[in-house]
Scaffold this active site. Structure first.
Site, PDB file in Angstrom:
ATOM      1  N   GLY A   1       0.773  -1.241   0.000  1.00 19.97           N
ATOM      2  CA  GLY A   1       0.000   0.000   0.000  1.00 19.97           C
ATOM      3  C   GLY A   1       0.800   1.284   0.000  1.00 19.97           C
ATOM      4  O   GLY A   1       0.324   2.306  -0.491  1.00 19.97           O
TER       5      GLY A   1
ATOM      6  N   ASP B   1       0.719   3.347   4.444  1.00 16.85           N
ATOM      7  CA  ASP B   1      -0.376   3.949   3.686  1.00 16.85           C
ATOM      8  C   ASP B   1      -1.518   4.391   4.591  1.00 16.85           C
ATOM      9  O   ASP B   1      -2.077   5.471   4.432  1.00 16.85           O
ATOM     10  CB  ASP B   1      -0.900   2.977   2.619  1.00 16.85           C
ATOM     11  CG  ASP B   1      -1.242   1.598   3.188  1.00 16.85           C
ATOM     12  OD1 ASP B   1      -0.968   1.336   4.380  1.00 16.85           O
ATOM     13  OD2 ASP B   1      -1.783   0.773   2.425  1.00 16.85           O
TER      14      ASP B   1
ATOM     15  N   ASP C   1      -5.383   1.959  10.695  1.00 19.43           N
ATOM     16  CA  ASP C   1      -6.804   1.750  10.968  1.00 19.43           C
ATOM     17  C   ASP C   1      -6.961   1.336  12.433  1.00 19.43           C
ATOM     18  O   ASP C   1      -7.143   2.180  13.312  1.00 19.43           O
ATOM     19  CB  ASP C   1      -7.317   0.689   9.982  1.00 19.43           C
ATOM     20  CG  ASP C   1      -8.797   0.410  10.111  1.00 19.43           C
ATOM     21  OD1 ASP C   1      -9.454   1.012  10.966  1.00 19.43           O
ATOM     22  OD2 ASP C   1      -9.319  -0.431   9.348  1.00 19.43           O
TER      23      ASP C   1
ATOM     24  N   LYS D   1      -7.341   6.510  10.486  1.00 19.33           N
ATOM     25  CA  LYS D   1      -8.770   6.504  10.827  1.00 19.33           C
ATOM     26  C   LYS D   1      -8.875   6.622  12.342  1.00 19.33           C
ATOM     27  O   LYS D   1      -8.833   5.608  13.050  1.00 19.33           O
ATOM     28  CB  LYS D   1      -9.424   5.199  10.368  1.00 19.33           C
ATOM     29  CG  LYS D   1      -9.455   5.014   8.855  1.00 19.33           C
ATOM     30  CD  LYS D   1     -10.117   3.693   8.513  1.00 19.33           C
ATOM     31  CE  LYS D   1     -10.131   3.428   7.028  1.00 19.33           C
ATOM     32  NZ  LYS D   1     -10.583   2.066   6.706  1.00 19.33           N
TER      33      LYS D   1
ATOM     34  N   VAL E   1     -11.194   3.179   1.951  1.00 13.89           N
ATOM     35  CA  VAL E   1     -10.629   4.084   0.950  1.00 13.89           C
ATOM     36  C   VAL E   1      -9.685   3.333   0.015  1.00 13.89           C
ATOM     37  O   VAL E   1      -9.037   2.359   0.406  1.00 13.89           O
ATOM     38  CB  VAL E   1      -9.905   5.282   1.597  1.00 13.89           C
ATOM     39  CG1 VAL E   1     -10.904   6.203   2.263  1.00 13.89           C
ATOM     40  CG2 VAL E   1      -8.837   4.834   2.592  1.00 13.89           C
TER      41      VAL E   1
ATOM     42  N   ASP F   1      -5.816  -0.271  -1.718  1.00 15.01           N
ATOM     43  CA  ASP F   1      -6.540  -1.185  -2.584  1.00 15.01           C
ATOM     44  C   ASP F   1      -7.829  -1.696  -1.967  1.00 15.01           C
ATOM     45  O   ASP F   1      -8.059  -1.587  -0.763  1.00 15.01           O
ATOM     46  CB  ASP F   1      -5.665  -2.406  -2.901  1.00 15.01           C
ATOM     47  CG  ASP F   1      -5.582  -3.360  -1.697  1.00 15.01           C
ATOM     48  OD1 ASP F   1      -5.215  -2.882  -0.612  1.00 15.01           O
ATOM     49  OD2 ASP F   1      -5.913  -4.547  -1.854  1.00 15.01           O
TER      50      ASP F   1
ATOM     51  N   ARG G   1      -5.284   0.513  -6.813  1.00 18.52           N
ATOM     52  CA  ARG G   1      -4.068   1.116  -6.254  1.00 18.52           C
ATOM     53  C   ARG G   1      -3.558   2.281  -7.081  1.00 18.52           C
ATOM     54  O   ARG G   1      -2.959   3.210  -6.546  1.00 18.52           O
ATOM     55  CB  ARG G   1      -2.946   0.072  -6.168  1.00 18.52           C
ATOM     56  CG  ARG G   1      -3.153  -0.985  -5.115  1.00 18.52           C
ATOM     57  CD  ARG G   1      -1.856  -1.757  -4.894  1.00 18.52           C
ATOM     58  NE  ARG G   1      -2.070  -3.018  -4.230  1.00 18.52           N
ATOM     59  CZ  ARG G   1      -2.192  -3.178  -2.905  1.00 18.52           C
ATOM     60  NH1 ARG G   1      -2.115  -2.122  -2.113  1.00 18.52           N
ATOM     61  NH2 ARG G   1      -2.401  -4.354  -2.378  1.00 18.52           N
TER      62      ARG G   1
END
Ligand code: IMP
Ligand code: MG
Length: 181
Positions: free
Chosen positions: A46, A102, A105, A133, A155, A161, A167
């Site tokens: 990512g 990337d 979360d 997030k 997202v 992805d 991507r």
């Protein structure tokens, strides 16, 4: 599940990403002005686009290496444990390390990477994430450099992805998906 739409709606436009990556690069270059070789550790897959853009804007000497991890095995369904698929080639001991992600979360991937790298005795270890997030993130998970705080949505684009798709979208878009566990 129905197939995701071909062009997800824009959450963060290309120009907005570019401006933010510029600002992050200026800040990181200033913070590491006294460091003669910053090791950028990109987390595959990512972070590959973010790292490429960020690293080329840094004005300090740096080197780049990669780790590959897997957490979400199929689309947005969490598989549980973080899995190391490819490790660094370079030594971490004694080096100033900036981990480049990337997205953060739940923070579990970041915690795993932090433990793994700290155990190797870096001179310093900081973290940089393009997106975060905050809704799902425990308060004790610290990210030193954050591009954007985003809502708890799935997202894609700019490296991110869904099932290895999207991507290469130049912007960050949102998919409407049921959340995994
Ligand atoms: P965490 O361990 O829950 O923080 O998850 C981090 C990893 O989950 C990221 O490195 C991504 O691979 C993936 N991930 C989490 N949210 C998203 C998203 O919205 N889009 C794409 N990938 C995501
Ligand atoms: Mg990742």
């Amino acid at each position: 599940m129905t197939a995701p739409p071909p062009n997800p709606p824009v959450l963060i436009a290309e120009a907005e990403i570019a401006a933010r990556v510029d600002a992050l690069a200026r800040q990181i270059s200033a913070d590491y002005a006294a460091v003669d070789d910053l090791l950028l550790v990109g987390v595959l897959r990512g972070a590959f686009i973010f790292l490429a853009d960020l690293s080329r804007r840094l004005t300090i000497p740096c080197s780049v290496d990669f780790m590959a991890l897997s957490r979400y095995e199929h689309g947005a369904t969490a598989s549980g444990a973080v899995r190391l698929i490819m490790d660094l080639r370079v030594e971490v001991a004694g080096h100033h390390v900036l981990l480049v992600e990337d997205i953060v979360d739940s923070g579990e991937t970041l915690a795993y990477l932090r433990r793994s790298l700290e155990a190797r005795g870096p001179a310093s270890l900081k973290t940089c994430a393009l997106t975060r997030k905050p809704d799902r993130l425990p308060a004790d998970v610290v990210v030193d450099y954050v591009g954007f705080d985003i809502p708890d949505r799935w997202v894609v684009g700019y490296g991110l992805d869904y099932d290895n798709r999207f991507r290469t979208l130049p912007y960050i878009g949102v998919l409407e998906l049921p959340r995994g566990g």
